[in-house]
Design a protein around this motif. Structure first.
Motif: not given
Length: 491
Positions: A277-298
């Motif tokens: 289940f994919v949810s794409i969100k645009k954040l009003p911040i200056s930077k998102v690191t590649p490690e924190e771009r995809f957040l998964f949960r079971h």
């Protein structure tokens, strides 16, 4: 104007305004005032009349260039405002092209560019003279000044927490001057000054309708989320099959399963081997690191291989091609599975019976951070593979499935081997293909709704939805791998 200024730093603006803009404006206005004292009859064309003859044509060229630059600033400012409105869910979907990888906010929107072109041609044909256009421009500029003073006063009060006396002094001083200016240009309202207000009314109407229905639709999805009991019942339903490949179901929800999922199951009694289940969100911040771009949960139960993924972008980020997006998502999913088993359970299994060198590795991990943990886990995995390859095996999901129903993974193998099997399974189904699942949601007003609400939802919103870009075009989903199911939301 202010959206365009946001492309530069505060220091750049302070230096340019203090050393170039302000002195130039003061000199020009003082010169024109001195000229009018001797030639009051030239008040209608003071700027060009006051220029000495040898400097007339150079000044004319500079003035034309300045008007072009100002128009470009207005256009880029419109692009920035629309792009930020999209992030807040206040504008219909349009194509946003990021023209710069170094500077934030440098965007181009083809649809808005064509709308501006049509509006410019219509205004030129309708107003015919620059005098009427000047009336519209004057009201727009003075109104911006008044709004800016109000917003700065609010910022001083809420954010800066300035002394109330300074706030009152600032508001009274600048507010009085700008209100006088505004009253002096309002008499030109019927001579062309109404134009910016009409444009603002149209834009605010579009944004208001879209945001209202978008918010109501989101509330509907939250109130009608699929329950956990429904997911568990799928495992007992013999009609449900597991289709090969990975399914990506797009949703606005960050928590919970959207109601469109149950509609998919009722229409097509099949679930992909791995469902995300994919949810794409645009954040009003200056930077998102590649490690924190995809957040998964079971999504429980875990043996059903369903995951939730929140993909986080900032305004200037570009999703890339579908192939790049799929590759990143699958790799991050593998890392999530590896982290879940290797870190949470793999270390615990290894520490119970550590190899001879494990104590050294554990100490190194404590001293040098989490990067050593991966090395330790991989060595432990190799040892466990050698000891368990002949005595333990993992039953895959499809092998554990009986009577075409969902069932769990039955395995007594060590957790690290389970993780390895899960990663291999994800890669296998990824090679079989990735299918995009998209709900075609039609929003209508309830039968007992008011006439105004029905006009807004049934006609206004649906007109915008049909005439602006659809979701698959914005996310560049390949049509050959797109599966859409229609659903009607009553709000």
């Amino acid at each position: 104007m202010f959206a365009d200024l946001g492309h530069f730093s505060v220091r750049d603006l302070q230096i340019s305004f203090s050393t170039i803009t302000l002195p130039s404006l003061l000199i020009v206005y003082c010169g024109q005032a001195a000229y009018l004292t001797k030639h009051p009859e030239h008040v209608g064309d003071t700027f060009y009349k006051s220029i000495p003859d040898p400097l007339y044509w150079p000044t004319f060229v500079v003035a034309v260039a300045a008007s072009i630059i100002a128009s470009q600033a207005m256009i880029s400012g419109a692009f920035s405002i629309i792009s930020q409105s999209l992030t807040l869910g206040c504008f219909p979907r349009v194509k946003v092209v990021h023209t710069s990888t170094e500077y934030e906010g440098q965007v181009y929107i083809p649809e808005i560019n064509y709308m501006l072109m049509i509006a410019c041609v219509a205004v030129t044909i309708g107003f015919r003279t620059t005098e009427n256009i000047g009336h519209a421009y004057g009201i727009a500029i003075v109104t911006v000044m008044v709004i800016t003073t109000c917003m700065v006063t609010l910022i001083m009060l809420v954010i800066w927490k300035t002394n109330i006396l300074w706030i009152a002094l600032f508001c009274v001083f600048f507010g009085t001057i700008e209100t006088i200016y505004l009253s002096s240009v309002l008499y030109k309202f019927f001579e062309g000054g109404y134009l910016p207000l009409v444009f603002s009314l149209i834009l605010m109407t579009i944004m208001g309708i879209w945001h209202y229905v978008h918010q109501k639709k989101y509330e509907f999805e939250i109130n009608n989320k699929v329950s956990k009991e429904y997911i568990k019942q799928l495992g007992e339903d013999p009609r449900i099959n597991r289709a090969p490949g990975i399914g990506l179901l797009y949703s606005e929800l960050v928590q919970g399963i959207p109601p469109i999922f149950s509609h998919f199951i009722s229409s097509i009694p099949s679930i992909h081997s791995v469902l995300v289940f994919v949810s794409i969100k645009k954040l009003p911040i200056s930077k998102v690191t590649p490690e924190e771009r995809f957040l998964f949960r079971h999504v429980e139960p875990r043996e059903y291989r369903m995951f939730r993924c929140v993909v986080r972008y900032i305004i200037k980020d570009f999703m890339g091609t579908p192939v790049e997006f799929e590759q990143q998502l699958v790799e991050k999913l593998k890392e999530f599975i590896r982290h879940e088993y290797f870190i949470a359970e793999g270390e615990a299994v290894a520490v119970e019976n550590p190899p001879q060198s494990s104590n050294i590795l554990i100490n190194q991990e404590k001293d040098k951070g989490s990067s050593r943990r991966v090395v330790f886990v991989e060595e432990t995995l190799n040892q466990l593979n050698q000891s368990c390859r002949s005595s333990a095996s993992i039953q895959s999901f499809n092998e554990a499935k009986s009577n075409n129903s969902l069932s769990g993974i039955v395995s007594a193998a060590p957790p690290i081997l389970v993780a390895e099997e899960e990663i291999q399974f994800v890669q296998k189904v990824k090679d079989e293909g990735i299918i995009y699942l998209l709900g075609e949601a039609e929003v209508i007003a309830k039968s007992d709704s008011s006439y105004t609400k029905r006009m807004i939802v049934d006609y206004g919103y649906n007109f915008l939805r049909r005439n602006f870009r659809q979701g698959e075009k914005v996310m560049m989903i390949p049509q050959t791998r797109l599966l859409r199911v229609g659903m009607t939301f009553e709000i």
